[in-house]
Design a protein around this motif. Structure first.
Motif, mmCIF file in Angstrom:
data_model
loop_
_atom_site.group_PDB
_atom_site.id
_atom_site.type_symbol
_atom_site.label_atom_id
_atom_site.label_comp_id
_atom_site.label_asym_id
_atom_site.label_seq_id
_atom_site.Cartn_x
_atom_site.Cartn_y
_atom_site.Cartn_z
ATOM 1 N N SER A 1 0.832 -1.223 0.000
ATOM 2 C CA SER A 1 0.000 0.000 0.000
ATOM 3 C C SER A 1 0.862 1.266 0.000
ATOM 4 O O SER A 1 0.672 2.144 -0.855
ATOM 5 C CB SER A 1 -0.958 0.014 1.198
ATOM 6 O OG SER A 1 -1.844 -1.072 1.122
ATOM 7 N N CYS B 1 -4.000 1.847 12.628
ATOM 8 C CA CYS B 1 -2.776 1.028 12.666
ATOM 9 C C CYS B 1 -2.342 0.545 11.282
ATOM 10 O O CYS B 1 -1.949 -0.623 11.112
ATOM 11 C CB CYS B 1 -2.950 -0.189 13.584
ATOM 12 S SG CYS B 1 -3.481 0.207 15.251
ATOM 13 N N PHE C 1 1.192 -1.067 16.129
ATOM 14 C CA PHE C 1 0.214 -1.262 17.205
ATOM 15 C C PHE C 1 0.625 -0.529 18.489
ATOM 16 O O PHE C 1 -0.122 -0.522 19.464
ATOM 17 C CB PHE C 1 0.034 -2.756 17.507
ATOM 18 C CG PHE C 1 -0.498 -3.536 16.325
ATOM 19 C CD1 PHE C 1 -1.699 -3.185 15.731
ATOM 20 C CD2 PHE C 1 0.212 -4.613 15.811
ATOM 21 C CE1 PHE C 1 -2.192 -3.889 14.639
ATOM 22 C CE2 PHE C 1 -0.273 -5.319 14.723
ATOM 23 C CZ PHE C 1 -1.468 -4.956 14.131
ATOM 24 N N THR D 1 -4.787 9.171 6.023
ATOM 25 C CA THR D 1 -4.475 7.763 6.296
ATOM 26 C C THR D 1 -4.968 6.851 5.180
ATOM 27 O O THR D 1 -5.292 5.695 5.422
ATOM 28 C CB THR D 1 -5.119 7.319 7.631
ATOM 29 O OG1 THR D 1 -6.539 7.464 7.514
ATOM 30 C CG2 THR D 1 -4.622 8.146 8.805
ATOM 31 N N PRO E 1 -0.015 3.544 4.285
ATOM 32 C CA PRO E 1 0.659 4.823 4.446
ATOM 33 C C PRO E 1 -0.131 5.827 5.291
ATOM 34 O O PRO E 1 -1.345 5.754 5.389
ATOM 35 C CB PRO E 1 0.743 5.330 3.008
ATOM 36 C CG PRO E 1 -0.513 4.808 2.365
ATOM 37 C CD PRO E 1 -0.689 3.445 2.972
HETATM 38 N N1 LIG Z 1 -6.434 2.570 4.715
HETATM 39 C C1 LIG Z 1 -5.279 2.107 4.092
HETATM 40 C C2 LIG Z 1 -5.008 0.626 4.298
HETATM 41 C C3 LIG Z 1 -3.611 0.351 3.860
HETATM 42 C C4 LIG Z 1 -3.128 -1.015 4.291
HETATM 43 O O1 LIG Z 1 -3.857 -2.011 4.221
HETATM 44 N N2 LIG Z 1 -1.839 -1.043 4.700
HETATM 45 C C5 LIG Z 1 -1.213 -2.253 5.139
HETATM 46 C C6 LIG Z 1 0.147 -2.416 4.470
HETATM 47 S S1 LIG Z 1 -0.023 -2.864 2.765
HETATM 48 C C7 LIG Z 1 -0.960 -2.183 6.632
HETATM 49 O O2 LIG Z 1 -0.716 -1.124 7.162
HETATM 50 N N3 LIG Z 1 -1.006 -3.327 7.285
HETATM 51 C C8 LIG Z 1 -0.791 -3.433 8.692
HETATM 52 C C9 LIG Z 1 -1.114 -4.805 9.188
HETATM 53 O O3 LIG Z 1 -1.168 -5.733 8.377
HETATM 54 O O4 LIG Z 1 -1.285 -4.954 10.394
HETATM 55 C C10 LIG Z 1 -5.270 2.534 2.633
HETATM 56 O O5 LIG Z 1 -5.837 1.885 1.732
HETATM 57 O O6 LIG Z 1 -4.665 3.532 2.396
#
Ligand SMILES: N[C@@H](CCC(=O)N[C@@H](CS)C(=O)NCC(=O)O)C(=O)O
Length: 209
Positions: A11, A50, A39, A64, A53
């Motif tokens: 992301s 949490c 977290f 967010t 980006p």
């Molecule tokens: N709201 C976000 C969601 C982004 C998202 O899913 N990010 C993932 C990384 S690809 C993340 O932070 N994951 C944390 C986790 O797996 O706990 C967006 O689409 O911008």
């Protein structure tokens, strides 16, 4: 302004590619997702969801969401246009971007997160734990193959996804194809248009972001 990133996650990569295409550099903080830094109280205070980006602005506003962050940079530095130039063009880019997210990126997320041993109870990003559902991984794989077929068809009629120019929709699809490969799901060799496009977008310097 500060960009909260994780160099191994798909992301925030979409924002990194967007910034590279525009030639913008932003003070960046790496968030260690692997060790659960997102977290901790410090990051939760920035984004209670949490996830990365995140972009914090000097005004105090905190963005967010991938698309919200890209929109901000598109408005403060329009060139090169990555989200459309005129009303019709912008609507077409939005339409394809949402299709890529809905049918591609979320399907890759289901396929990967519901099947990866290290993601037990982490089938969805965010502060709430969800158990993995193997059937969702399987459905994600099927949906991805359907997405690849749709992408191939579109790219047979158009140089880039939303038309003649590289846009945020290409970035979403590019990140999806590369993310799907983590789950060992790759487009079939019959998808020649997709292969032509993927080679072209991967050759752009921004692809290394
Ligand atoms: N709201 C976000 C969601 C982004 C998202 O899913 N990010 C993932 C990384 S690809 C993340 O932070 N994951 C944390 C986790 O797996 O706990 C967006 O689409 O911008």
């Amino acid at each position: 302004m500060r960009f909260y990133d994780c160099s191994t996650a798909p992301s925030p990569r979409r924002v990194r590619i967007f910034l590279a295409e525009k030639g913008i550099s932003v003070p960046t903080v790496q968030v260690d997702l692997r060790n659960g830094e997102h977290f901790g109280a410090a990051f939760r205070a920035i984004n209670p969801d949490c996830t990365v980006p995140v972009l914090t602005l000097d005004s105090g506003t905190i963005l967010t969401d991938i698309v919200g962050i890209c929109r901000y940079f598109e408005e403060i530095q329009p060139d090169p246009r990555l989200m459309g130039a005129d009303p019709e063009d912008k609507a077409v880019v939005d339409m394809w971007l949402r299709w890529c997210d809905r049918e591609g990126f979320y399907a890759a997320m289901d396929a990967f997160r519901n099947a990866t041993p290290g993601m037990k109870q982490r089938a969805l990003p965010g502060p709430v734990n969800y158990e993995q559902l193997p059937a969702l991984a399987e459905r994600g794989r099927a949906r991805l193959n359907h997405f690849f077929a749709g992408l191939d068809q579109r790219l047979g009629a158009s140089e880039f996804i939303a038309g003649l120019r590289y846009t945020v929709a290409d970035i979403a699809a590019q990140a999806t194809v590369d993310f799907a490969a983590w789950a060992k799901i790759r487009p079939g060799t019959e998808f020649a248009n997709l292969a032509r496009w993927h080679a072209a977008v991967s050759a752009r310097p921004s692809a290394k972001a």
